[in-house]
Enzyme design. Structure first.
Site, short mmCIF file in Angstrom:
data_model
loop_
_atom_site.label_atom_id
_atom_site.label_comp_id
_atom_site.label_asym_id
_atom_site.label_seq_id
_atom_site.Cartn_x
_atom_site.Cartn_y
_atom_site.Cartn_z
N GLU A 464 -0.62 -9.88 5.79
CA GLU A 464 0.72 -8.64 5.39
C GLU A 464 -1.05 -7.73 5.02
OE1 GLU A 464 4.14 -8.47 2.42
OE2 GLU A 464 2.82 -9.99 1.89
N GLU A 730 0.22 -13.37 -7.72
CA GLU A 730 2.28 -12.96 -6.74
C GLU A 730 2.85 -13.63 -7.91
OE1 GLU A 730 4.65 -12.74 -3.40
OE2 GLU A 730 2.65 -13.52 -3.60
#
Length: 871
Positions: A464, A730
């Protein structure tokens, strides 16, 4: 609770005070190379003995004879150059002197300098070149370009202008050029391709440059679909070296058809998958190159932000075998970078290094959260003694590595982890008596470091690594405390504007990897697209420089106008019911409605745009967007009262000032009840979390804010700390209490936005006006803390706020830089007026009970005392 203070001023000798100017910066950098701005900005800091030092005038002079003359102004940041046009590729030196409020004139500062870039495409005489040999379409090794030439006379200077389609690494006569990595960086390549400038030291006789161009973001495998060639198919080079000789003559070495190309020892290189390096491929078979006349130079721009460089070097803290029998090394810190090692083995041996953030619950090497990224570097050895090996055009997010193919036992001295991130000045520090909070601050700063690699990414490890706009906007305030992010985020905002849709819509990632070729309309997501307004305003507040507002104004306006265009106002309502991500990863079973969040952010962006228009003296726009904000706010009150029964549902309207006084207390009480329902835990996601503790403090619930902060079970900030985290996760429980590692990133700075509250409310350092020209010192005592020490290097100099509890008394130590003023608010003293002070060093003592307030002065004249404190 009331604190009564004794104020002690540090030694001062006003009659002998002498002011000086230092820390000179041009375009927010020290002695920058490659300035394309026709009116670069100048900044400096004052220093001197005594209190209340203020600048009353300045003069700037340059080596070309330009001078501003004496300018009566207290401003010392963001002074725009107003002299004759700057020539391209030219070195300029400059100095400044200042006058202070006591009539002192400083000496001229030490000279600083800057060098202009090539400014316009027509000044590029070099040609784009690509490799002349057939490429391996499967492995696609990075091409190597070479040029040799002779020099027969004395050299005065040599300046290189260089960029690439891909990532380049250059050497001159076998030595690496510069300290930057991953150049030319990642930008919106269709509109903005950066070039870099270097001063080179050439020698008389034969000189050789050799440049390898890796795939990088340009044509490498990138994005969730793991596809390549996003911006183009060829790795290309543009090289222009300008040489000035001592006899006054000059010539240039340009990339053109005279160069050579070949395949080197890097057999494969990819940002996600890693690199393959074969030491046995020493001799390069050289062939010609092809020129690429169709490649544009119109998108070339000078680099304005700091480069990615080598940072901390970490030795392994542990070498072991996991239960699966694999050889692992633990470096003790989750980082973004790579491993450098001393190879041991015979010719043909292959050593593979795989990277991971965590071990699973059984203690085995875990790569389950890397998605499709292989994160594996492979080296084929030649068996000869050699220097350390490391990659060139890849980076990994990792704490652990697995080593395969190593002959014999692993030795700690053979391996080191190298952290790589943008070389931003460290500006803030925070420490306190609670070691868990200190580790939290450590984790915040490391997640910022690891994810500020040329752009603000979401994560450095998996397939990502995007510039997610929502993550950036919620973390920008914290980021500006920890490091100087002025140029870094300004550069990223230019890409945000470049990739913005023709209708003002916004991609959720910048640069817009997937939609970069789309110059038409785009959609937008609340909380993500609002980075267009929030980040510029945040930079203005932190650095006091309106240039970022000027540069981004059209983009800010475009975003708000886009939202306005999505609204059906036929019935007088301004309701934006956009789809989006909502309060991303909020742990509450009851989620805050997405349309509600969209309406909150619509109002907030309209409000910030109105403020921006006012700061830029665009009064017509300021009135219009103020009116729009009021209409959006009225629609919000009509549509969303009562508020959604979630913590974020109370926090956003309270922080964004959407509620009238009659509804605020109820919302605060509801928020407090929701927190207590969750046993003093938060239940907010990406968008609600940054504002939770600030709202509690604003409305008098600092003790509850501390209780939420200090929780050690999930969801909380300290739960990951207790689980051994060295970066921000996260997800609140990315590793569950039983040790199960999920599929989420363990290096995501979003929830680290709480760092802003640590600096502003716990330590009490905040801007009273943009750029900290006036500083607010207002610490909030609580949480059982015995001491807090924080400092922040604002544009004017170093601010220090340090408080300590000693036997029922509180000592507050404050340092205020020259050319600023401060307002000090006594903690918990609701009846006391704030104390106004000038620059200097101060100590405040507070004791319990009805003691008489006393002010002690040492070597401070009565006149200065009156001037400082406004009596």
């Amino acid at each position: 609770m009331y604190y009564f203070f004794i104020l002690l001023l540090g030694l001062a000798t006003p009659c002998l005070a002498q002011v000086s100017a230092g820390h000179l910066r041009c375009a927010n950098r020290v002695n920058p190379l490659g300035i394309d701005d026709a009116h670069p900005s100048f900044s400096w800091q004052l220093s001197g003995k005594g209190h209340n030092i203020l600048q009353t005038a300045y003069e700037i002079r340059m080596n070309e004879g330009f001078t501003t003359g004496k300018v009566y102004s207290s401003n010392s940041i963001g002074i725009r150059y107003s002299g004759p046009p700057l020539a391209p590729g030219t070195n300029y030196s400059w100095q400044v002197r200042v006058w202070d409020n006591r009539g002192n004139m400083s000496s001229w500062s030490r000279p600083a300098w800057f060098q202009t870039g090539l400014q316009v495409p027509g000044n590029w005489k070099a040609q784009w070149i690509v490799a002349g040999f057939p490429e391996d379409s499967v492995n696609r090794p990075p091409p190597v370009f070479r040029k040799e030439w002779m020099i027969s006379k004395k050299i005065k200077s040599a300046t290189l202008f260089i960029t690439a389609h891909g990532l380049y690494e250059a050497t001159l006569n076998g030595q690496r050029i510069g300290e930057a990595y991953f150049t030319p960086g990642w930008t919106s390549y269709d509109h903005r391709l950066q070039y870099q400038v270097y001063h080179l030291t050439l020698k008389e006789g034969k000189n050789q440059v050799q440049i390898t161009v890796g795939d990088g973001w340009w044509r490498g495998i990138f994005g969730g679909a793991m596809t390549n060639n996003h911006y183009g198919k060829d790795a290309a080079l543009l090289f222009q070296l300008q040489i000035e000789y001592a006899d006054g003559t000059s010539n240039s070495i340009l990339s053109d058809s005279s160069w050579q190309s070949g395949a080197g020892p890097i057999c494969y290189s990819d940002l996600y998958n890693g690199e393959v390096y074969d030491q046995q491929m020493k001799a390069i078979s050289w062939t010609g190159v092809k020129t690429a006349a169709g490649y544009s130079k119109g998108n070339l721009v000078a680099t304005i932000s700091e480069p990615v460089t080598r940072q901390e070097v970490l030795p392994p803290v542990k070498i072991f075998r996991d239960p699966n029998g694999e050889q692992l090394l633990d470096f003790g810190q989750n980082i973004s970078g790579w491993v450098r090692f001393q190879p041991r083995g015979k010719a043909g041996d292959t050593i593979a290094i795989t990277h991971a953030e965590a071990l699973d619950k059984e203690g085995n090497f875990y790569t389950g959260n890397l998605r499709a990224a292989k994160a594996r570097d492979v080296y084929v050895l030649d068996g000869e003694p050699t220097q350390h090996l490391e990659p060139h055009f890849t980076f990994h997010g990792f704490r652990y590595i697995r080593v395969e193919g190593w002959q014999g036992e692993l030795h700690p001295g053979d391996f080191e982890a190298v952290a790589l991130y943008s070389n931003l000045d460290r500006t803030g520090s925070f420490t306190c008596s609670n070691p868990l909070l200190n580790q939290l601050q450590h984790n915040i700063t490391w997640s910022q470091n690891d994810n500020f690699l040329d752009i603000p990414t979401d994560c450095p490890q998996r397939s990502e690594r995007y510039g997610w706009t929502g993550d950036a906007q919620i973390f920008a305030r914290t980021a500006s405390f920890n490091r100087n992010v002025h140029s870094f985020l300004s550069k990223w905002l230019k890409d945000l504007a470049a990739d913005q849709g023709s209708n003002g819509g916004m991609s959720v990632i910048i640069p817009d990897l997937n939609g970069h070729g789309n110059t038409g309309p785009k959609k937008g997501v609340a909380g993500w697209g609002d980075a267009a307004t929030i980040v510029p305003w945040t930079l203005f507040q932190a650095y006091g420089d309106t240039s970022v507002l000027e540069a981004q104004y059209a983009s800010m306006k475009g975003w708000v106008d886009y939202i306005r265009s999505c609204v059906d106002t036929s019935h007088g309502d301004y309701l934006w019911k956009a789809e989006g991500y909502g309060d991303w990863l909020a742990p509450d079973t009851l989620q805050t409605p997405v349309p509600f969040i969209s309406q909150c952010y619509f109002a907030w962006s309209a409000h910030l745009l109105a403020l921006t228009a006012g700061a830029l003296h665009r009064m017509e726009d300021s009135l219009y967007y103020t009116g729009l904000y009021e209409k959006v706010r009225a629609t919000f009150l009509k549509e969303y009262i009562p508020l959604p029964p979630t913590q974020t549902g109370q926090v956003l309207p309270l922080y964004f000032d959407l509620l009238p006084d009659s509804l605020r207390i109820a919302a605060v009480e509801k928020l407090v009840a929701l927190i207590r329902t969750h046993h003093d835990h938060l239940s907010t996601g990406f968008l609600g979390t940054p504002y939770l503790l600030p709202v509690l403090t604003r409305y008098g619930y600092t003790d509850l804010a501390y209780r939420v902060l200090l929780q050690e079970t999930p969801p909380s900030w300290l739960y990951p700390v207790k689980m051994g985290a060295t970066t921000i996760w996260e997800k609140w429980d990315a590793i569950t209490p039983d040790g199960t590692v999920g599929d989420k990133s363990l290096n995501h700075y979003a929830y680290g936005a709480v760092g802003d509250w640590l600096y502003r409310e716990v330590a009490g350092i905040a801007e009273e006006e943009p750029g900290y020209r006036t500083i607010r010192i207002q610490p909030h005592v609580g949480g059982g803390l015995q001491f807090v020490r924080a400092s922040y290097e604002c544009p004017y100099g170093k601010i220090v706020s340090e408080w300590k509890m000693e036997k029922g008394r509180m000592r507050l130590h404050v340092e205020i830089p020259p050319n600023t003023r401060a307002v000090v608010y006594w903690p918990e003293n609701e009846a006391g007026a704030p104390q106004k002070i000038g620059s200097g060093v101060y100590d405040f003592w507070a004791g319990m009970g009805a003691v008489k307030k006393k002010i002690g002065l040492t070597n401070v004249s009565f006149k200065e005392f009156i001037y400082n404190f406004g009596f």
